[in-house]
Design an enzyme around this catalytic site. Structure first.
Site, PDB file in Angstrom:
ATOM      1  N   PHE A  33       0.819  -1.221   0.000  1.00 18.15           N
ATOM      2  CA  PHE A  33       0.000   0.000   0.000  1.00 18.15           C
ATOM      3  C   PHE A  33       0.848   1.264   0.000  1.00 18.15           C
ATOM      4  CE2 PHE A  33      -2.022  -3.298   2.731  1.00 18.15           C
ATOM      5  CZ  PHE A  33      -2.851  -3.812   1.764  1.00 18.15           C
ATOM      6  N   GLY A  51       0.643  -8.501  -4.353  1.00 17.79           N
ATOM      7  CA  GLY A  51      -0.607  -9.186  -4.064  1.00 17.79           C
ATOM      8  C   GLY A  51      -1.693  -8.690  -4.991  1.00 17.79           C
ATOM      9  N   GLY A  83      -4.225   1.753 -15.327  1.00 16.84           N
ATOM     10  CA  GLY A  83      -3.744   1.465 -13.969  1.00 16.84           C
ATOM     11  C   GLY A  83      -4.905   1.381 -12.988  1.00 16.84           C
ATOM     12  N   GLY A 124       2.147  -0.116 -12.420  1.00  9.40           N
ATOM     13  CA  GLY A 124       2.623  -1.449 -12.765  1.00  9.40           C
ATOM     14  C   GLY A 124       2.193  -1.922 -14.147  1.00  9.40           C
ATOM     15  N   THR A 148      -8.674  -9.867 -11.279  1.00 11.82           N
ATOM     16  CA  THR A 148      -7.706  -9.174 -10.413  1.00 11.82           C
ATOM     17  C   THR A 148      -8.026  -7.677 -10.334  1.00 11.82           C
ATOM     18  OG1 THR A 148      -6.159  -8.983 -12.257  1.00 11.82           O
ATOM     19  CG2 THR A 148      -5.847 -10.847 -10.771  1.00 11.82           C
ATOM     20  N   GLU A 167      -4.894   2.318  -7.459  1.00 10.28           N
ATOM     21  CA  GLU A 167      -5.254   3.340  -6.483  1.00 10.28           C
ATOM     22  C   GLU A 167      -6.669   3.881  -6.598  1.00 10.28           C
ATOM     23  OE1 GLU A 167      -0.924   4.723  -5.255  1.00 10.28           O
ATOM     24  OE2 GLU A 167      -1.526   3.971  -7.166  1.00 10.28           O
TER      25      GLU A 167
HETATM   26 MO1  MOS Z   1       1.728   3.561  -3.980  1.00 14.17          MO
HETATM   27  S1  MOS Z   1       0.893   4.465  -2.425  1.00 14.17           S
HETATM   28  O1  MOS Z   1       2.372   4.679  -4.955  1.00 14.17           O
HETATM   29  O2  MOS Z   1       2.265   2.067  -3.648  1.00 14.17           O
END
Ligand code: MOS
Length: 740
Positions: free
Chosen positions: A241, A468, A703, A510, A635, A706
């Protein structure tokens, strides 16, 4: 080329390893000759060490070494991660001098044969202090605030138009202050490192980290090593996180201890140490002013935020950033200031900036809708930003309107009665609230290597991380798609700094960043095999150009005559090759030319409030999100649900209390730091408007990490207002607040 791989709800490829316990986490690597370390932490928040006596600790059974500022090597001040030049939020390292900057600062490290011996001896280190009065309260010290350095490129001050002039002519105003507390990430897996020095002065570190390359670069910087003298390994992360997207001192201290003792050293933080050693979400005090015309059109928006500054590092919670992009308001001012306190440095925590900023902005929008007597969704549509309101550029994609519409439809929003306290279920007050979700994903550099093997399988590697979140699975799908192989014949490997470079798996970067690199590498490897076949007289594909060739199920075929085909394996075997390898890489693409990238969503919440007990129960939570193309709906949905759960915690439970006098965390444990448990979490619904984004990258994926948490706290606060008529502007919303 697309295949069933992209867009399929593939099960986690590493799932079996995890549920059988075969997935090895940082603290679990079996390293021969391991010694164990334990920390000694400062019991004061500000002052100096006047005496540090290690005699008894050194004499205790099993003790190998006791390290403090009296004998530790001098380490440099690190480059800050917030500038993107460094790897650390905490740039001032411990064990360097007698000065204490915050409670829990590491003042000694004990290394012993066993963990129990190390812990016991740590308790025997005698430290005396000259304590000074610490600064512990953000609101009390706001007058001494200063402007921080830009955080990830965001300057502390922003203005467009003339908000002060425009405000004067407005017909309706909302001016309120919203506050959020300190929050700690508390991933299930605590931070842990094993450091070992190998022959040739090579440092090998098993660390739990969101970026093995980031950790490698930071260790090299801290210890004065070349990059190729450091290897960092992290195949699995038990939650992060944002707590693990920076190098923290514990990893450096493990390496220092290993060097001094000539032994591999393991240092695992206790849950209590997690509250002082690896960052937190800064508390905020946010002043928001909205000025609008009677029809709801925003004339001016002002969003000022005070967050916490520390003497040991640089980071700032960029809460006002969301206000620059979310609505089509021509006159906007945002300002970020830090108040220096005697605390450790704050850091990125899921949706850094937007999670807390959207609480303030989206609460204020609800207050404005209420003042106007307007439906909250209608107010947001009235101010819908068709283009980036900052630059005027088009969005790479934006399906927020569809998120509002689908969310409202699924939630049944039209059945909401506007008046607070107008909906009930027996003795429970019922409230429905909504808010907008927004997060700008990061397009970071990344690289990958793809290997097609003669056995008909492929291995693709990139030094990224799977927190994860599903990175193993999703990258397997991207590679399988580009290679024309079924996913079960593709292995994706990550988490080793000897693999190609990838940026920290943070900022929702990612899939957006590593995905295109994986795709390029896979396509390049495929092209090499196609080249072999089309230049090979023995191949049924001989003489054709690459454009004539398709790939499916591990076989190349002629697009116009699909029966003419042969497998990767057959081509490699005929050429006497074990494998064919190719690389792919992408650079910084945060702002593709002419477009702005942002993920969006709409959050809908139903709460029930017990009018006598002040108890808030989240009864329903529903989010609809635009993250561009969804690579794996399973996911991605899991990411969104996790974000909403974290938002429930933010709204109703999570808060770290510092003792106002002594500056220590009052309850550094999971009994004192409340997190949502199953009984707090309803069945959450999360949906995606699957839009193709032609600009963000070759995958169309923006992405997912978040966006799920953003807007949730505001939607819950708005629902609580709708249920009770009480507007709570201070998180978390507790029974005490509602009853006072
Ligand atoms: Mo994040 S809070 O940029 O893993």
């Amino acid at each position: 080329m697309t295949s069933a791989a992209i867009g399929a709800p593939l099960d986690r490829v590493e799932g079996r390893l995890k549920v059988t316990g075969a997935a090895t986490y940082a603290a679990e690597f079996a390293v021969p000759g391991l010694a164990h370390a334990a920390l000694v932490q400062s019991t004061i928040a500000r002052g100096r060490i006047t005496r540090l006596d290690t005699t008894d600790a050194e004499a205790a059974p099993g003790v190998v070494d006791v390290i403090s500022h009296l004998n530790a090597p001098r380490l440099p001040r690190l480059k800050p991660a917030a500038t993107l030049e460094g790897s650390a939020f905490q740039t001032v390292l411990p064990l360097q001098d007698e000065v204490i900057h915050h409670a829990g600062q590491h003042v000694a490290l004990v290394v012993a044969e066993t963990l129990e011996q190390a812990r016991h001896a740590a308790g025997l280190v005698k430290v005396e202090y000259a304590a000074e009065q610490p600064r512990t309260q953000l609101e009390a010290h706001r007058a001494a605030a200063y402007a921080p350095q830009p955080v990830f490129g965001m300057p502390p001050d922003y203005v467009r138009g003339d908000p002060w002039q425009a405000q004067a002519g407005a017909e309706v105003r909302v001016e309120q202050t919203y506050t959020t507390p300190i929050e700690h990430h508390n991933p299930m897996e605590p931070h842990a490192a094993i450091a070992a020095w190998e022959a040739g002065d090579k440092l090998v570190v098993y660390d739990t980290t969101q970026g093995v390359h980031m950790t490698r670069a930071g260790l090299a910087e801290a210890l004065g090593l070349r990059l190729n003298q450091v290897r960092v390994i992290c195949p699995f992360v038990g939650g992060a996180f944002g707590a693990k997207d920076s190098l923290w001192p514990y990893t450096i201290l493990a390496a220092v201890a290993a060097r001094r003792t000539g032994r591999p050293v393991k240092l695992v933080l206790t849950r209590a140490e997690m509250f002082t050693s690896v960052g937190y979400r800064s508390p905020t005090v946010q002043d928001v002013k909205l000025a609008a015309r009677r029809d709801g059109t925003l004339c001016a928006t002002v969003h000022h935020c005070a967050a916490v500054g520390s003497e040991v590092g640089e980071f700032a919670e960029t809460a006002p950033e969301v206000t620059q992009v979310l609505y089509a308001c021509p006159n906007v001012e945002t300002r970020l200031r830090l108040t220096g306190l005697d605390v450790g440095v704050s850091s990125t925590m899921r949706a850094p900036g937007e999670a807390s900023g959207s609480f303030a902005l989206e609460s204020a929008m609800d207050e404005l809708a209420d003042a106007l007597g307007m439906d909250p969704i209608e107010l947001r549509l009235r101010n819908y930003a068709e283009t980036d309101p900052d630059t005027g550029k088009p969005w790479s994609s934006k399906a927020l309107r569809a998120c509002y519409a689908e969310g409202a439809e699924r939630f049944g929003w039209s059945r909401r009665t506007a008046q607070p306290r107008s909906m009930r279920d027996g003795r429970w007050l019922v409230g429905w609230g909504m808010a907008t979700a927004s997060y700008p994903s990061v397009g970071a550099p990344g690289a990958a290597t793809a290997v097609i093997r003669a056995d008909g399988r492929a291995v693709v590697r990139s030094g990224t991380a799977d927190l994860g979140t599903g990175q193993y699975t999703v990258m397997t799908q991207v590679a399988a798609d580009a290679l024309g192989l079924p996913p079960e014949r593709v292995t994706f490997e990550l988490g080793d700094s000897e693999q190609p470079y990838a940026f920290v798996a943070g900022g929702s970067s990612g899939v957006r960043s590593v995905g295109p690199a994986v795709r390029l590498a896979a396509e390049a490897a495929r092209a090499k095999v196609i080249d072999l076949a089309t230049h090979d007289e023995l191949s049924p594909l001989a003489g054709y150009g690459p454009a004539a060739i398709g790939v499916e199920g591990g076989e190349l075929f002629l697009e116009h005559a699909p029966t003419q085909r042969e497998s990767y394996a057959a081509i490699l075997v005929r050429h006497g090759l074990d494998q064919v390898t190719a690389d792919g890489r992408v650079d910084w693409v945060s702002t593709p030319d002419d477009h702005r990238v942002n993920a969006f969503g709409a959050q809908f919440i139903e709460v029930r409030v017990d009018p006598e007990l002040g108890l808030v129960r989240v009864q329903r939570a529903l989010g609809v999100f635009d993250i561009g193309r969804v690579i794996n709906p399973k996911t991605a949905r899991s990411q969104a649900i996790g974000g909403i759960v974290m938002g429930i915690g933010m709204a109703l439970l999570e808060r770290t209390a510092l003792h106002p006098e002594f500056g220590k965390v009052v309850s550094p444990n999971l009994a004192g730091y409340l997190l949502p448990v199953h009984a707090d979490v309803p069945a959450i619904e999360a949906y995606f408007v699957d839009v193709d984004d032609p600009y963000v990258n070759s995958l169309g994926a923006k992405g997912a990490g978040e966006i799920g948490i953003t807007g949730v706290a505001a939607a819950i606060a708005n629902a609580v207002y709708h249920a009770t008529g009480r507007r709570v502007r201070r998180l978390p919303i507790t029974p005490e607040t509602l009853l006072s």
